[in-house]
Design a protein around this motif. Sequence first.
Motif, PDB file in Angstrom:
ATOM      1  N   ASP A 268       0.849  -1.194   0.000  1.00 35.36           N
ATOM      2  CA  ASP A 268       0.000   0.000   0.000  1.00 35.36           C
ATOM      3  C   ASP A 268       0.890   1.251   0.000  1.00 35.36           C
ATOM      4  OD1 ASP A 268      -1.521   2.228   0.837  1.00 35.36           O
ATOM      5  OD2 ASP A 268      -2.877   0.973   2.008  1.00 35.36           O
ATOM      6  N   ARG A 269       0.666   2.101  -0.996  1.00 36.33           N
ATOM      7  CA  ARG A 269       1.484   3.314  -1.152  1.00 36.33           C
ATOM      8  C   ARG A 269       1.473   4.189   0.100  1.00 36.33           C
ATOM      9  NH1 ARG A 269       2.887   6.535  -5.861  1.00 36.33           N
ATOM     10  NH2 ARG A 269       2.403   4.528  -6.830  1.00 36.33           N
ATOM     11  N   GLU A 270       0.340   4.259   0.753  1.00 39.96           N
ATOM     12  CA  GLU A 270       0.233   5.114   1.945  1.00 39.96           C
ATOM     13  C   GLU A 270       1.114   4.577   3.079  1.00 39.96           C
ATOM     14  OE1 GLU A 270      -0.783   7.996   2.358  1.00 39.96           O
ATOM     15  OE2 GLU A 270      -0.539   8.077   4.540  1.00 39.96           O
ATOM     16  N   VAL A 271       1.204   3.249   3.176  1.00 38.13           N
ATOM     17  CA  VAL A 271       2.062   2.657   4.212  1.00 38.13           C
ATOM     18  C   VAL A 271       3.531   2.971   3.909  1.00 38.13           C
ATOM     19  CG1 VAL A 271       2.837   0.483   5.256  1.00 38.13           C
ATOM     20  CG2 VAL A 271       0.397   0.853   4.816  1.00 38.13           C
ATOM     21  N   VAL A 272       3.906   2.860   2.642  1.00 40.95           N
ATOM     22  CA  VAL A 272       5.294   3.188   2.266  1.00 40.95           C
ATOM     23  C   VAL A 272       5.569   4.674   2.563  1.00 40.95           C
ATOM     24  CG1 VAL A 272       6.920   3.369   0.338  1.00 40.95           C
ATOM     25  CG2 VAL A 272       5.440   1.355   0.546  1.00 40.95           C
ATOM     26  N   ARG A 273       4.587   5.520   2.280  1.00 44.74           N
ATOM     27  CA  ARG A 273       4.739   6.943   2.599  1.00 44.74           C
ATOM     28  C   ARG A 273       5.010   7.146   4.089  1.00 44.74           C
ATOM     29  NH1 ARG A 273       1.344  10.436   2.776  1.00 44.74           N
ATOM     30  NH2 ARG A 273       2.367  12.266   1.925  1.00 44.74           N
ATOM     31  N   GLN A 274       4.237   6.419   4.912  1.00 45.88           N
ATOM     32  CA  GLN A 274       4.395   6.587   6.360  1.00 45.88           C
ATOM     33  C   GLN A 274       5.754   6.081   6.846  1.00 45.88           C
ATOM     34  OE1 GLN A 274       0.913   4.788   8.133  1.00 45.88           O
ATOM     35  NE2 GLN A 274      -0.466   6.167   7.041  1.00 45.88           N
ATOM     36  N   VAL A 275       6.214   4.985   6.246  1.00 48.53           N
ATOM     37  CA  VAL A 275       7.538   4.475   6.633  1.00 48.53           C
ATOM     38  C   VAL A 275       8.606   5.517   6.288  1.00 48.53           C
ATOM     39  CG1 VAL A 275       9.296   2.716   6.151  1.00 48.53           C
ATOM     40  CG2 VAL A 275       6.894   2.039   6.437  1.00 48.53           C
ATOM     41  N   LEU A 276       8.487   6.088   5.091  1.00 47.58           N
ATOM     42  CA  LEU A 276       9.447   7.118   4.672  1.00 47.58           C
ATOM     43  C   LEU A 276       9.363   8.346   5.575  1.00 47.58           C
ATOM     44  CD1 LEU A 276       9.063   6.855   0.796  1.00 47.58           C
ATOM     45  CD2 LEU A 276      11.214   6.548   2.072  1.00 47.58           C
ATOM     46  N   ALA A 277       8.142   8.759   5.868  1.00 42.01           N
ATOM     47  CA  ALA A 277       7.953   9.952   6.704  1.00 42.01           C
ATOM     48  C   ALA A 277       8.550   9.728   8.092  1.00 42.01           C
ATOM     49  CB  ALA A 277       6.468  10.290   6.801  1.00 42.01           C
ATOM     50  N   GLY A 278       8.380   8.509   8.604  1.00 40.18           N
ATOM     51  CA  GLY A 278       8.910   8.187   9.925  1.00 40.18           C
ATOM     52  C   GLY A 278      10.428   8.263   9.982  1.00 40.18           C
ATOM     53  N   LEU A 279      11.065   8.184   8.813  1.00 39.43           N
ATOM     54  CA  LEU A 279      12.521   8.257   8.736  1.00 39.43           C
ATOM     55  C   LEU A 279      12.990   9.659   8.354  1.00 39.43           C
ATOM     56  CD1 LEU A 279      12.966   4.884   6.809  1.00 39.43           C
ATOM     57  CD2 LEU A 279      13.689   5.301   9.177  1.00 39.43           C
ATOM     58  N   GLY A 280      12.033  10.575   8.212  1.00 47.96           N
ATOM     59  CA  GLY A 280      12.404  11.954   7.912  1.00 47.96           C
ATOM     60  C   GLY A 280      12.568  12.275   6.446  1.00 47.96           C
ATOM     61  N   HIS A 281      12.129  11.361   5.570  1.00 47.53           N
ATOM     62  CA  HIS A 281      12.239  11.634   4.136  1.00 47.53           C
ATOM     63  C   HIS A 281      11.070  12.491   3.650  1.00 47.53           C
ATOM     64  CE1 HIS A 281      15.573   8.903   3.342  1.00 47.53           C
ATOM     65  NE2 HIS A 281      14.984   7.990   4.091  1.00 47.53           N
TER      66      HIS A 281
END
Lengths: 208, 208
Positions: free
Chosen positions: A127-140
Amino acid sequence: MRRPSLDFYYEFSSPYSYLSAVRIGPLAEAAGVHVTWKPFLLGPIFAELGYSSSPFVDVPLKGEHMWRDVQRLAVHYGLPDVVRPDFFPLNTLLAARVALHLNDASRPGFTVAAFKALFAKGRDISDREVVRQVLAGLGHYCDHVIDAAETAENKAALKARVEEARAAGVFGAPTFITDDGELFWGNDRLEMAIAHAAAGGATAAKAS
Amino acid sequence: MRRPSLDFYYEFSSPYSYLSAVRIGPLAEAAGVHVTWKPFLLGPIFAELGYSSSPFVDVPLKGEHMWRDVQRLAVHYGLPDVVRPDFFPLNTLLAARVALHLNDASRPGFTVAAFKALFAKGRDISDREVVRQVLAGLGHYCDHVIDAAETAENKAALKARVEEARAAGVFGAPTFITDDGELFWGNDRLEMAIAHAAAGGATAAKAS
Protein backbone atom coordinates in the motif's frame (compact mmCIF):
# COMPACT_ATOMS: atom_id res chain seq x y z
CA MET A 1 43.81 -3.43 1.89
CA ARG A 2 40.26 -3.07 0.69
CA ARG A 3 37.58 -3.69 3.29
CA PRO A 4 35.89 -7.06 2.65
CA SER A 5 32.34 -6.71 1.42
CA LEU A 6 29.21 -8.77 1.18
CA ASP A 7 26.34 -8.38 -1.29
CA PHE A 8 23.01 -8.82 0.49
CA TYR A 9 20.16 -9.61 -1.91
CA TYR A 10 16.75 -9.31 -0.28
CA GLU A 11 13.08 -9.42 -1.25
CA PHE A 12 10.54 -7.56 0.88
CA SER A 13 7.97 -10.36 0.90
CA SER A 14 10.50 -12.84 2.32
CA PRO A 15 10.29 -13.39 6.10
CA TYR A 16 13.81 -14.86 6.13
CA SER A 17 15.06 -11.71 4.36
CA TYR A 18 13.48 -9.75 7.21
CA LEU A 19 15.34 -11.84 9.80
CA SER A 20 18.61 -11.12 8.01
CA ALA A 21 17.92 -7.43 7.39
CA VAL A 22 17.44 -6.73 11.09
CA ARG A 23 20.58 -8.70 12.04
CA ILE A 24 23.15 -8.05 9.30
CA GLY A 25 24.15 -4.52 10.29
CA PRO A 26 25.61 -5.22 13.75
CA LEU A 27 27.03 -8.62 12.74
CA ALA A 28 28.86 -7.23 9.71
CA GLU A 29 30.04 -4.16 11.63
CA ALA A 30 31.55 -6.36 14.34
CA ALA A 31 33.34 -8.42 11.68
CA GLY A 32 34.62 -5.38 9.76
CA VAL A 33 32.62 -6.32 6.67
CA HIS A 34 30.96 -3.77 4.40
CA VAL A 35 27.43 -4.71 3.35
CA THR A 36 26.03 -3.74 -0.04
CA TRP A 37 22.24 -3.78 0.34
CA LYS A 38 20.63 -5.10 -2.85
CA PRO A 39 16.84 -5.04 -2.97
CA PHE A 40 15.50 -7.15 -5.84
CA LEU A 41 12.37 -9.01 -6.91
CA LEU A 42 12.13 -12.76 -6.51
CA GLY A 43 8.97 -13.11 -8.64
CA PRO A 44 10.66 -12.99 -12.07
CA ILE A 45 13.36 -15.38 -10.88
CA PHE A 46 10.85 -17.85 -9.45
CA ALA A 47 8.93 -17.68 -12.72
CA GLU A 48 12.03 -18.61 -14.68
CA LEU A 49 12.77 -21.49 -12.28
CA GLY A 50 9.31 -22.86 -13.04
CA TYR A 51 7.67 -22.04 -9.71
CA SER A 52 4.04 -21.06 -10.06
CA SER A 53 4.38 -19.15 -6.78
CA SER A 54 6.62 -19.28 -3.71
CA PRO A 55 7.37 -22.85 -2.57
CA PHE A 56 5.90 -21.69 0.75
CA VAL A 57 2.61 -21.10 -1.03
CA ASP A 58 2.78 -24.04 -3.43
CA VAL A 59 3.45 -26.51 -0.62
CA PRO A 60 1.15 -25.58 2.28
CA LEU A 61 2.92 -27.85 4.80
CA LYS A 62 6.18 -26.09 4.00
CA GLY A 63 4.50 -22.72 4.33
CA GLU A 64 3.01 -23.57 7.72
CA HIS A 65 6.40 -24.73 8.95
CA MET A 66 8.03 -21.58 7.57
CA TRP A 67 5.82 -19.28 9.66
CA ARG A 68 6.33 -21.40 12.76
CA ASP A 69 10.08 -21.47 12.13
CA VAL A 70 10.27 -17.72 11.59
CA GLN A 71 8.42 -17.14 14.88
CA ARG A 72 10.75 -19.53 16.74
CA LEU A 73 13.75 -17.72 15.26
CA ALA A 74 12.30 -14.33 16.23
CA VAL A 75 12.10 -15.55 19.84
CA HIS A 76 15.62 -16.96 19.54
CA TYR A 77 16.96 -13.63 18.23
CA GLY A 78 15.03 -11.55 20.75
CA LEU A 79 12.82 -9.95 18.09
CA PRO A 80 9.13 -9.07 18.40
CA ASP A 81 6.60 -11.78 17.56
CA VAL A 82 6.25 -12.20 13.82
CA VAL A 83 2.95 -11.11 12.33
CA ARG A 84 1.71 -13.41 9.62
CA PRO A 85 0.12 -11.08 7.09
CA ASP A 86 -3.23 -12.24 5.73
CA PHE A 87 -2.33 -10.53 2.47
CA PHE A 88 0.63 -12.83 1.82
CA PRO A 89 2.32 -13.05 -0.66
CA LEU A 90 2.25 -9.40 -1.49
CA ASN A 91 3.35 -7.03 -4.22
CA THR A 92 6.70 -5.60 -3.19
CA LEU A 93 7.37 -3.61 -6.34
CA LEU A 94 6.99 -0.15 -4.78
CA ALA A 95 9.03 -0.99 -1.67
CA ALA A 96 11.82 -2.44 -3.81
CA ARG A 97 11.82 0.61 -6.10
CA VAL A 98 12.00 2.97 -3.12
CA ALA A 99 14.81 0.97 -1.49
CA LEU A 100 16.73 0.94 -4.75
CA HIS A 101 16.25 4.67 -5.32
CA LEU A 102 17.48 5.71 -1.88
CA ASN A 103 21.20 6.30 -1.48
CA ASP A 104 23.56 3.91 0.29
CA ALA A 105 23.26 5.82 3.56
CA SER A 106 19.45 5.71 3.60
CA ARG A 107 18.77 2.29 2.09
CA PRO A 108 19.48 0.15 5.20
CA GLY A 109 17.27 2.30 7.43
CA PHE A 110 14.33 2.21 5.02
CA THR A 111 14.81 -1.51 4.42
CA VAL A 112 14.73 -2.38 8.10
CA ALA A 113 11.79 -0.05 8.76
CA ALA A 114 9.76 -1.46 5.86
CA PHE A 115 10.47 -5.05 6.92
CA LYS A 116 9.46 -4.24 10.51
CA ALA A 117 6.29 -2.53 9.32
CA LEU A 118 5.35 -5.72 7.49
CA PHE A 119 6.54 -8.55 9.72
CA ALA A 120 6.51 -6.98 13.19
CA LYS A 121 3.51 -4.67 12.79
CA GLY A 122 1.50 -6.45 10.09
CA ARG A 123 1.22 -3.39 7.85
CA ASP A 124 0.64 -3.89 4.13
CA ILE A 125 3.70 -2.38 2.49
CA SER A 126 2.21 -2.98 -0.95
CA ASP A 127 0.00 0.00 0.00
CA ARG A 128 1.48 3.31 -1.15
CA GLU A 129 0.23 5.11 1.95
CA VAL A 130 2.06 2.66 4.21
CA VAL A 131 5.29 3.19 2.27
CA ARG A 132 4.74 6.94 2.60
CA GLN A 133 4.39 6.59 6.36
CA VAL A 134 7.54 4.48 6.63
CA LEU A 135 9.45 7.12 4.67
CA ALA A 136 7.95 9.95 6.70
CA GLY A 137 8.91 8.19 9.92
CA LEU A 138 12.52 8.26 8.74
CA GLY A 139 12.40 11.95 7.91
CA HIS A 140 12.24 11.63 4.14
CA TYR A 141 10.23 13.92 1.88
CA CYS A 142 8.04 10.96 1.12
CA ASP A 143 6.17 12.13 -1.97
CA HIS A 144 9.37 13.30 -3.58
CA VAL A 145 11.04 9.95 -2.87
CA ILE A 146 8.10 7.93 -4.20
CA ASP A 147 7.91 10.02 -7.36
CA ALA A 148 11.62 9.53 -7.93
CA ALA A 149 11.28 5.79 -7.26
CA GLU A 150 8.69 5.54 -10.00
CA THR A 151 10.59 7.25 -12.79
CA ALA A 152 11.26 5.18 -15.89
CA GLU A 153 14.94 5.33 -15.01
CA ASN A 154 14.49 3.80 -11.56
CA LYS A 155 12.05 1.18 -12.86
CA ALA A 156 14.67 0.17 -15.40
CA ALA A 157 17.31 0.11 -12.66
CA LEU A 158 15.24 -2.40 -10.68
CA LYS A 159 14.84 -4.60 -13.77
CA ALA A 160 18.60 -4.43 -14.21
CA ARG A 161 19.06 -5.41 -10.57
CA VAL A 162 16.90 -8.50 -11.07
CA GLU A 163 19.02 -9.40 -14.11
CA GLU A 164 22.15 -8.84 -12.03
CA ALA A 165 20.80 -11.21 -9.37
CA ARG A 166 19.92 -13.82 -11.95
CA ALA A 167 23.36 -13.54 -13.54
CA ALA A 168 24.95 -13.95 -10.10
CA GLY A 169 23.08 -17.23 -9.63
CA VAL A 170 20.54 -15.99 -7.09
CA PHE A 171 17.57 -18.39 -6.82
CA GLY A 172 16.07 -17.38 -3.46
CA ALA A 173 16.21 -14.78 -0.72
CA PRO A 174 18.05 -13.75 1.25
CA THR A 175 21.26 -14.46 -0.66
CA PHE A 176 24.75 -13.35 0.35
CA ILE A 177 27.65 -13.20 -2.09
CA THR A 178 31.23 -12.51 -1.05
CA ASP A 179 34.00 -10.77 -3.02
CA ASP A 180 35.33 -14.13 -4.22
CA GLY A 181 31.92 -15.12 -5.61
CA GLU A 182 30.92 -17.56 -2.88
CA LEU A 183 27.09 -17.65 -2.70
CA PHE A 184 25.26 -18.36 0.55
CA TRP A 185 21.49 -18.86 0.46
CA GLY A 186 19.25 -18.24 3.41
CA ASN A 187 19.15 -16.44 6.73
CA ASP A 188 20.71 -19.52 8.32
CA ARG A 189 23.92 -18.77 6.43
CA LEU A 190 24.28 -15.10 7.38
CA GLU A 191 26.91 -15.77 10.03
CA MET A 192 28.88 -18.12 7.76
CA ALA A 193 28.76 -15.62 4.90
CA ILE A 194 30.06 -12.82 7.12
CA ALA A 195 32.84 -15.04 8.49
CA HIS A 196 33.80 -16.01 4.95
CA ALA A 197 33.84 -12.38 3.83
CA ALA A 198 35.82 -11.25 6.88
CA ALA A 199 38.46 -13.94 6.26
CA GLY A 200 38.81 -12.78 2.67
CA GLY A 201 37.67 -16.16 1.42
CA ALA A 202 40.19 -18.06 3.54
CA THR A 203 37.45 -19.98 5.33
CA ALA A 204 36.09 -21.30 2.05
CA ALA A 205 35.55 -24.97 1.80
CA LYS A 206 37.57 -26.22 -1.09
CA ALA A 207 35.45 -26.80 -4.14
CA SER A 208 33.73 -30.14 -3.92
CA MET B 1 10.34 -37.83 35.25
CA ARG B 2 10.44 -39.35 31.80
CA ARG B 3 13.54 -38.59 29.77
CA PRO B 4 12.74 -36.09 27.01
CA SER B 5 12.85 -37.62 23.55
CA LEU B 6 13.19 -36.53 19.97
CA ASP B 7 11.95 -38.34 16.86
CA PHE B 8 14.56 -38.15 14.11
CA TYR B 9 13.13 -38.83 10.65
CA TYR B 10 15.81 -39.38 8.02
CA GLU B 11 16.09 -40.43 4.40
CA PHE B 12 19.30 -42.08 3.19
CA SER B 13 19.52 -40.08 -0.05
CA SER B 14 19.41 -36.77 1.84
CA PRO B 15 22.81 -35.11 2.40
CA TYR B 16 21.36 -32.94 5.17
CA SER B 17 20.05 -36.10 6.88
CA TYR B 18 23.65 -37.37 6.76
CA LEU B 19 24.92 -34.20 8.44
CA SER B 20 22.37 -34.67 11.22
CA ALA B 21 22.89 -38.42 11.60
CA VAL B 22 26.59 -38.01 12.30
CA ARG B 23 25.96 -35.17 14.80
CA ILE B 24 22.76 -36.03 16.66
CA GLY B 25 24.17 -38.74 18.94
CA PRO B 26 26.69 -36.67 20.91
CA LEU B 27 24.52 -33.53 20.89
CA ALA B 28 21.46 -35.34 22.25
CA GLU B 29 23.54 -37.29 24.78
CA ALA B 30 25.02 -34.06 26.14
CA ALA B 31 21.53 -32.59 26.47
CA GLY B 32 20.04 -35.68 28.12
CA VAL B 33 17.66 -36.25 25.23
CA HIS B 34 16.72 -39.71 23.95
CA VAL B 35 16.69 -39.99 20.17
CA THR B 36 14.26 -42.29 18.35
CA TRP B 37 15.85 -43.00 14.96
CA LYS B 38 13.15 -43.18 12.29
CA PRO B 39 14.28 -44.14 8.80
CA PHE B 40 11.61 -43.42 6.19
CA LEU B 41 11.23 -42.76 2.48
CA LEU B 42 10.80 -39.25 1.15
CA GLY B 43 9.80 -40.32 -2.37
CA PRO B 44 6.14 -41.14 -1.64
CA ILE B 45 5.79 -37.93 0.38
CA PHE B 46 7.36 -35.77 -2.36
CA ALA B 47 5.03 -37.43 -4.87
CA GLU B 48 2.01 -36.46 -2.81
CA LEU B 49 3.30 -32.89 -2.45
CA GLY B 50 3.42 -32.68 -6.25
CA TYR B 51 7.19 -32.74 -6.66
CA SER B 52 8.30 -34.62 -9.76
CA SER B 53 11.64 -35.25 -8.02
CA SER B 54 13.67 -33.66 -5.26
CA PRO B 55 13.66 -29.82 -5.41
CA PHE B 56 17.45 -30.20 -5.56
CA VAL B 57 17.03 -32.06 -8.84
CA ASP B 58 14.10 -30.07 -10.22
CA VAL B 59 15.87 -26.75 -9.67
CA PRO B 60 19.50 -27.22 -10.77
CA LEU B 61 20.71 -23.93 -9.24
CA LYS B 62 19.31 -25.05 -5.89
CA GLY B 63 20.95 -28.44 -6.29
CA GLU B 64 24.34 -26.92 -7.08
CA HIS B 65 24.09 -24.69 -4.04
CA MET B 66 23.04 -27.64 -1.89
CA TRP B 67 26.19 -29.61 -2.67
CA ARG B 68 28.38 -26.56 -2.11
CA ASP B 69 26.55 -25.83 1.15
CA VAL B 70 26.87 -29.40 2.38
CA GLN B 71 30.61 -29.32 1.68
CA ARG B 72 31.00 -26.00 3.53
CA LEU B 73 29.07 -27.44 6.48
CA ALA B 74 31.21 -30.58 6.46
CA VAL B 75 34.32 -28.37 6.79
CA HIS B 76 32.56 -26.35 9.50
CA TYR B 77 31.69 -29.52 11.45
CA GLY B 78 35.12 -31.09 10.96
CA LEU B 79 33.77 -33.92 8.80
CA PRO B 80 35.48 -35.48 5.76
CA ASP B 81 34.90 -33.85 2.38
CA VAL B 82 31.48 -34.72 1.01
CA VAL B 83 31.45 -36.95 -2.04
CA ARG B 84 28.84 -35.98 -4.57
CA PRO B 85 27.60 -39.29 -5.92
CA ASP B 86 27.18 -39.43 -9.69
CA PHE B 87 24.28 -41.83 -9.14
CA PHE B 88 22.19 -39.24 -7.30
CA PRO B 89 19.32 -39.42 -6.46
CA LEU B 90 19.43 -43.06 -5.58
CA ASN B 91 17.11 -45.85 -4.50
CA THR B 92 17.29 -46.05 -0.72
CA LEU B 93 14.64 -48.72 -0.26
CA LEU B 94 16.99 -51.50 0.89
CA ALA B 95 18.99 -49.27 3.25
CA ALA B 96 15.77 -47.97 4.82
CA ARG B 97 14.38 -51.49 5.21
CA VAL B 98 17.58 -52.68 6.88
CA ALA B 99 17.71 -49.68 9.21
CA LEU B 100 14.08 -50.23 10.15
CA HIS B 101 14.58 -53.95 10.76
CA LEU B 102 17.57 -53.54 13.08
CA ASN B 103 16.85 -53.07 16.77
CA ASP B 104 17.15 -49.79 18.61
CA ALA B 105 20.69 -50.58 19.74
CA SER B 106 21.94 -51.35 16.22
CA ARG B 107 19.99 -48.84 14.14
CA PRO B 108 22.11 -45.73 14.90
CA GLY B 109 25.37 -47.52 14.11
CA PHE B 110 24.11 -48.89 10.79
CA THR B 111 22.54 -45.55 9.90
CA VAL B 112 25.74 -43.58 10.46
CA ALA B 113 27.85 -46.21 8.67
CA ALA B 114 25.54 -46.31 5.65
CA PHE B 115 25.44 -42.50 5.41
CA LYS B 116 29.24 -42.35 5.63
CA ALA B 117 29.60 -45.03 2.98
CA LEU B 118 27.47 -42.89 0.68
CA PHE B 119 28.48 -39.31 1.41
CA ALA B 120 32.04 -39.66 2.74
CA LYS B 121 33.19 -42.62 0.62
CA GLY B 122 30.97 -42.30 -2.44
CA ARG B 123 29.71 -45.87 -2.30
CA ASP B 124 26.38 -46.71 -3.90
CA ILE B 125 24.20 -47.92 -1.04
CA SER B 126 21.41 -48.80 -3.44
CA ASP B 127 23.69 -51.75 -4.28
CA ARG B 128 22.91 -54.81 -2.16
CA GLU B 129 26.58 -55.79 -1.96
CA VAL B 130 27.49 -52.40 -0.51
CA VAL B 131 24.77 -52.75 2.14
CA ARG B 132 26.13 -56.23 2.90
CA GLN B 133 29.59 -54.79 3.41
CA VAL B 134 28.34 -52.02 5.68
CA LEU B 135 26.52 -54.63 7.79
CA ALA B 136 29.53 -56.96 7.83
CA GLY B 137 31.76 -54.08 8.93
CA LEU B 138 29.51 -53.68 11.97
CA GLY B 139 29.67 -57.39 12.82
CA HIS B 140 26.17 -58.31 11.63
CA TYR B 141 25.29 -61.62 9.95
CA CYS B 142 24.61 -59.61 6.83
CA ASP B 143 22.67 -62.11 4.72
CA HIS B 144 20.43 -62.95 7.63
CA VAL B 145 19.74 -59.25 8.26
CA ILE B 146 19.00 -58.50 4.60
CA ASP B 147 16.65 -61.46 4.31
CA ALA B 148 14.81 -60.33 7.42
CA ALA B 149 14.68 -56.76 6.08
CA GLU B 150 12.94 -58.01 2.95
CA THR B 151 10.17 -60.01 4.52
CA ALA B 152 6.63 -58.90 3.73
CA GLU B 153 6.28 -57.93 7.37
CA ASN B 154 9.23 -55.52 7.33
CA LYS B 155 8.24 -54.09 3.94
CA ALA B 156 4.82 -53.35 5.40
CA ALA B 157 6.45 -51.82 8.47
CA LEU B 158 8.36 -49.37 6.26
CA LYS B 159 5.16 -48.41 4.44
CA ALA B 160 3.56 -47.83 7.83
CA ARG B 161 6.53 -45.68 8.83
CA VAL B 162 6.05 -43.49 5.75
CA GLU B 163 2.37 -43.13 6.67
CA GLU B 164 3.38 -42.27 10.22
CA ALA B 165 5.71 -39.56 8.89
CA ARG B 166 3.02 -38.19 6.61
CA ALA B 167 0.50 -38.14 9.46
CA ALA B 168 3.04 -36.31 11.64
CA GLY B 169 3.32 -33.58 9.01
CA VAL B 170 6.77 -34.50 7.69
CA PHE B 171 7.45 -32.90 4.28
CA GLY B 172 11.24 -33.13 4.07
CA ALA B 173 14.32 -34.62 5.69
CA PRO B 174 15.75 -34.52 8.19
CA THR B 175 12.79 -33.72 10.43
CA PHE B 176 12.82 -33.62 14.22
CA ILE B 177 9.66 -33.84 16.33
CA THR B 178 9.60 -33.32 20.09
CA ASP B 179 7.30 -34.90 22.69
CA ASP B 180 4.98 -31.89 22.56
CA GLY B 181 4.59 -32.20 18.78
CA GLU B 182 6.88 -29.33 17.76
CA LEU B 183 8.26 -30.06 14.28
CA PHE B 184 11.68 -28.82 13.17
CA TRP B 185 12.71 -29.26 9.54
CA GLY B 186 16.30 -29.43 8.42
CA ASN B 187 19.79 -30.06 9.71
CA ASP B 188 20.01 -26.34 10.56
CA ARG B 189 17.39 -26.90 13.27
CA LEU B 190 19.01 -29.90 14.99
CA GLU B 191 20.41 -27.83 17.85
CA MET B 192 17.15 -25.92 18.34
CA ALA B 193 15.14 -29.16 18.32
CA ILE B 194 17.39 -30.73 20.94
CA ALA B 195 17.23 -27.61 23.12
CA HIS B 196 13.44 -27.60 22.82
CA ALA B 197 13.24 -31.30 23.72
CA ALA B 198 15.65 -30.91 26.65
CA ALA B 199 13.61 -28.03 28.06
CA GLY B 200 10.47 -30.14 27.87
CA GLY B 201 8.90 -27.70 25.46
CA ALA B 202 9.60 -24.69 27.67
CA THR B 203 11.69 -22.99 24.97
CA ALA B 204 8.80 -23.15 22.55
CA ALA B 205 7.91 -19.96 20.82
CA LYS B 206 4.30 -19.26 21.53
CA ALA B 207 2.07 -20.19 18.65
CA SER B 208 2.04 -17.43 16.08
